[in-house]
Design an enzyme around this catalytic site. Structure first.
Site, PDB file in Angstrom:
ATOM      1  N   ASN A  84     -17.497  16.096 -23.497  1.00  0.00           N
ATOM      2  CA  ASN A  84     -16.562  16.568 -24.652  1.00  0.00           C
ATOM      3  C   ASN A  84     -15.684  15.390 -24.312  1.00  0.00           C
ATOM      4  O   ASN A  84     -14.732  15.137 -23.576  1.00  0.00           O
ATOM      5  CB  ASN A  84     -15.736  17.753 -24.025  1.00  0.00           C
ATOM      6  CG  ASN A  84     -14.717  18.327 -24.904  1.00  0.00           C
ATOM      7  OD1 ASN A  84     -14.289  17.257 -25.975  1.00  0.00           O
ATOM      8  ND2 ASN A  84     -14.281  19.646 -24.729  1.00  0.00           N
ATOM      9  N   CYS A 128      -8.767  18.792 -29.410  1.00  0.00           N
ATOM     10  CA  CYS A 128      -9.849  18.945 -29.822  1.00  0.00           C
ATOM     11  C   CYS A 128      -9.742  19.021 -31.486  1.00  0.00           C
ATOM     12  O   CYS A 128     -10.923  18.483 -31.968  1.00  0.00           O
ATOM     13  CB  CYS A 128     -10.974  20.023 -29.421  1.00  0.00           C
ATOM     14  SG  CYS A 128     -10.934  19.989 -27.413  1.00  0.00           S
ATOM     15  N   HIS A 170     -17.111  19.702 -33.374  1.00  0.00           N
ATOM     16  CA  HIS A 170     -16.553  19.250 -32.177  1.00  0.00           C
ATOM     17  C   HIS A 170     -17.327  19.354 -31.015  1.00  0.00           C
ATOM     18  O   HIS A 170     -18.186  20.428 -31.148  1.00  0.00           O
ATOM     19  CB  HIS A 170     -15.233  19.887 -31.797  1.00  0.00           C
ATOM     20  CG  HIS A 170     -14.473  19.808 -30.307  1.00  0.00           C
ATOM     21  ND1 HIS A 170     -14.723  18.385 -29.712  1.00  0.00           N
ATOM     22  CD2 HIS A 170     -14.359  20.815 -29.391  1.00  0.00           C
ATOM     23  CE1 HIS A 170     -14.071  18.826 -28.570  1.00  0.00           C
ATOM     24  NE2 HIS A 170     -13.887  20.013 -28.404  1.00  0.00           N
TER      25      HIS A 170
HETATM   26  O1  UT7 Z   1     -12.974  21.743 -26.155  1.00  0.00           O
HETATM   27  C1  UT7 Z   1     -12.607  23.020 -25.692  1.00  0.00           C
HETATM   28  C2  UT7 Z   1     -12.661  23.084 -24.319  1.00  0.00           C
HETATM   29  N1  UT7 Z   1     -13.601  23.742 -23.798  1.00  0.00           N
HETATM   30  C3  UT7 Z   1     -14.446  24.669 -23.965  1.00  0.00           C
HETATM   31  O2  UT7 Z   1     -14.745  24.764 -25.013  1.00  0.00           O
HETATM   32  C4  UT7 Z   1     -15.206  25.260 -22.672  1.00  0.00           C
HETATM   33  C5  UT7 Z   1     -15.845  26.802 -23.178  1.00  0.00           C
HETATM   34  N2  UT7 Z   1     -16.318  27.324 -22.230  1.00  0.00           N
HETATM   35  C6  UT7 Z   1     -17.574  26.828 -21.707  1.00  0.00           C
HETATM   36  O3  UT7 Z   1     -18.072  26.119 -22.261  1.00  0.00           O
HETATM   37  C7  UT7 Z   1     -18.128  27.820 -20.457  1.00  0.00           C
HETATM   38  O4  UT7 Z   1     -17.339  28.922 -20.319  1.00  0.00           O
HETATM   39  C8  UT7 Z   1     -18.297  26.899 -19.299  1.00  0.00           C
HETATM   40  C9  UT7 Z   1     -19.318  25.915 -19.238  1.00  0.00           C
HETATM   41  C10 UT7 Z   1     -17.036  26.331 -18.906  1.00  0.00           C
HETATM   42  C11 UT7 Z   1     -18.580  27.924 -18.107  1.00  0.00           C
HETATM   43  O5  UT7 Z   1     -19.855  28.613 -18.424  1.00  0.00           O
HETATM   44  P1  UT7 Z   1     -19.800  30.122 -17.929  1.00  0.00           P
HETATM   45  O6  UT7 Z   1     -21.124  30.397 -18.336  1.00  0.00           O
HETATM   46  O7  UT7 Z   1     -18.755  30.877 -18.497  1.00  0.00           O
HETATM   47  O8  UT7 Z   1     -19.631  30.094 -16.382  1.00  0.00           O
HETATM   48  P2  UT7 Z   1     -18.455  30.928 -15.559  1.00  0.00           P
HETATM   49  O9  UT7 Z   1     -17.333  30.408 -15.712  1.00  0.00           O
HETATM   50  O10 UT7 Z   1     -18.955  32.344 -15.633  1.00  0.00           O
HETATM   51  O11 UT7 Z   1     -19.153  30.720 -14.169  1.00  0.00           O
HETATM   52  C12 UT7 Z   1     -20.510  31.115 -13.626  1.00  0.00           C
HETATM   53  C13 UT7 Z   1     -20.568  30.622 -12.235  1.00  0.00           C
HETATM   54  C14 UT7 Z   1     -19.558  31.149 -11.350  1.00  0.00           C
HETATM   55  O12 UT7 Z   1     -19.987  31.328 -10.055  1.00  0.00           O
HETATM   56  P3  UT7 Z   1     -20.041  32.837  -9.628  1.00  0.00           P
HETATM   57  O13 UT7 Z   1     -18.707  33.273  -9.799  1.00  0.00           O
HETATM   58  O14 UT7 Z   1     -21.034  33.464 -10.749  1.00  0.00           O
HETATM   59  O15 UT7 Z   1     -20.485  32.762  -8.452  1.00  0.00           O
HETATM   60  C15 UT7 Z   1     -18.668  29.670 -11.061  1.00  0.00           C
HETATM   61  O16 UT7 Z   1     -18.041  29.443 -10.046  1.00  0.00           O
HETATM   62  O17 UT7 Z   1     -20.656  29.351 -12.192  1.00  0.00           O
HETATM   63  C16 UT7 Z   1     -19.847  28.871 -11.573  1.00  0.00           C
HETATM   64  N3  UT7 Z   1     -19.511  27.288 -11.534  1.00  0.00           N
HETATM   65  C17 UT7 Z   1     -20.115  26.229 -11.351  1.00  0.00           C
HETATM   66  N4  UT7 Z   1     -21.339  26.068 -10.846  1.00  0.00           N
HETATM   67  C18 UT7 Z   1     -21.759  24.977 -10.663  1.00  0.00           C
HETATM   68  C19 UT7 Z   1     -18.457  26.920 -12.514  1.00  0.00           C
HETATM   69  N5  UT7 Z   1     -18.428  25.657 -12.708  1.00  0.00           N
HETATM   70  C20 UT7 Z   1     -19.662  25.123 -11.989  1.00  0.00           C
HETATM   71  C21 UT7 Z   1     -20.054  23.790 -11.867  1.00  0.00           C
HETATM   72  N6  UT7 Z   1     -21.426  23.498 -11.244  1.00  0.00           N
HETATM   73  N7  UT7 Z   1     -19.587  22.867 -12.403  1.00  0.00           N
END
Ligand code: UT7
Length: 333
Positions: A290, A113, A260
């Protein structure tokens, strides 16, 4: 002599995949994706035999047109990608051939990135040293080929999209105040290397790809989203503050921030932390997801095309991604 971007171009595949399309492949929802990331849709290549270098061709041609430069004038290529056409040779070599530029040097860089900022720093140094006059700096990704479109990979698969963007970088007008690169700083910390990575294929084993790697899905990107979020919202403001202060500017001097595009919430958080007027922040993640190395140049190219980035504007760039790598830059349009 400081360098300037003589012209920008971009290209995205035609095929749109909405969040509802993703929900047809695995357990997710439009509501979850929009709320957590701001993404509404992304573009994916659906044809076979099309790689990052193919997406780069129209982007470079558009950049050359906008730079009033012939493709044949390009005297160096820097190709930033994390989804190269093949493991080797670099996508820059494939692009060199597709553009009909035999003999022109092609450097691939793998800074994910932050690739555009690392690449712009290199291009700027080359121009300042008088080594080249027309550097094609490309960021291009075909992520769709390597995403895990199953429930197991849903946290990563919803985030990424395919696309390419390019800048033709050349000498500025020779003044300190004219359009061009003001300053760029880049960083890395391998402490985060395994928090966002693809484990296999790997040249650390006797066989770089075996069935066990496939079975445990080690060939797909894996991410600790919360850690990446935490680092990104700390390192991007830090780098922005540093580059502004070193050059005698304050946040209020900025006309535009082109960050980014990893997650709209990350960029809103950064803007809030730095107290930047939200109207000065460019977002296009809703349309493309992204696009990693293509993300900053794609957003900049669109901002210029739409007249949002105007002559004389002071623009800041900020990036954070796998590595971890991050950085910030200042540019006068
Ligand atoms: O370029 C650099 C690359 N990446 C980034 O910058 C990403 C940085 N991180 C993020 O943007 C966020 O952490 C995410 C968008 C990836 C995830 O958001 P979050 O608020 O941190 O969610 P989480 O990982 O804590 O997950 C919350 C819930 C989980 O379920 P439970 O355990 O609460 O029941 C996940 O299993 O959301 C669930 N989950 C989804 N649900 C529906 C994870 N991915 C998905 C999905 N659809 N695609």
């Amino acid at each position: 002599m400081k360098s300037k971007i003589l012209g920008m171009g971009h290209y995205v595949p035609e095929k749109v995949f909405t969040n509802d399309d993703m929900a047809k492949m695995f357990d997710t929802s439009d509501e979850w994706i929009q709320k957590r990331t701001g993404i509404k849709e992304r573009r994916f290549v659906t044809e076979s035999g099309v790689g990052a270098s193919d997406l780069a061709v129209p982007a470079v041609k558009m950049a050359c047109e906008n730079a009033d430069t012939d493709v044949s004038d390009i005297d160096a290529i820097i190709f930033a990608t994390l989804s190269p056409d093949h493991i080797f040779p670099g996508s820059g070599c494939f692009l060199n051939q597709k553009l009909g530029l035999p003999g022109v040097p092609a450097l691939d860089i793998r800074n994910q990135c932050s690739g555009f900022l690392y690449g712009l720093q290199i291009a700027d140094a080359w121009i300042q040293a008088g080594m080249y006059k027309r550097v094609a700096l490309v960021g291009a990704e075909r992520h769709s080929a390597g995403l895990d479109f199953s429930d197991a990979g849903r946290d990563v698969a919803v985030l990424f999209g395919d696309g390419a963007a390019a800048a033709i970088v050349g000498p500025g007008d020779g003044t300190d105040t004219g359009s061009g690169v003001i300053d760029i700083e880049v960083h890395a910390d391998g402490e985060g290397a395994k928090l966002l990575w693809i484990e296999s294929p790997t040249c650390t084993e006797w066989e770089w790809l075996d069935q066990s790697m496939i079975d445990r899905r080690a060939t797909y990107p894996a991410m600790n989203g919360k850690q990446v979020f935490r680092w990104a919202t700390s390192k991007m403001p830090e780098a922005l503050r540093s580059v502004l202060a070193r050059n005698g500017y304050t946040i209020d001097d900025l006309d535009l921030l082109v960050p980014h595009q990893a997650n709209r919430r990350i960029n809103e958080f950064v803007a809030q932390k730095l107290q930047i007027d939200p109207n000065k922040v460019v977002h296009n993640i809703q349309k493309y997801g992204n696009t990693t190395a293509a993300s900053i140049p794609l957003a900049l190219s669109e901002a210029i095309q739409e007249g949002r980035a105007k002559e004389g504007d002071l623009v800041a760039f900020a990036a954070f991604g796998a590595g971890f790598t991050w950085g910030a830059g200042l540019y006068r349009i």
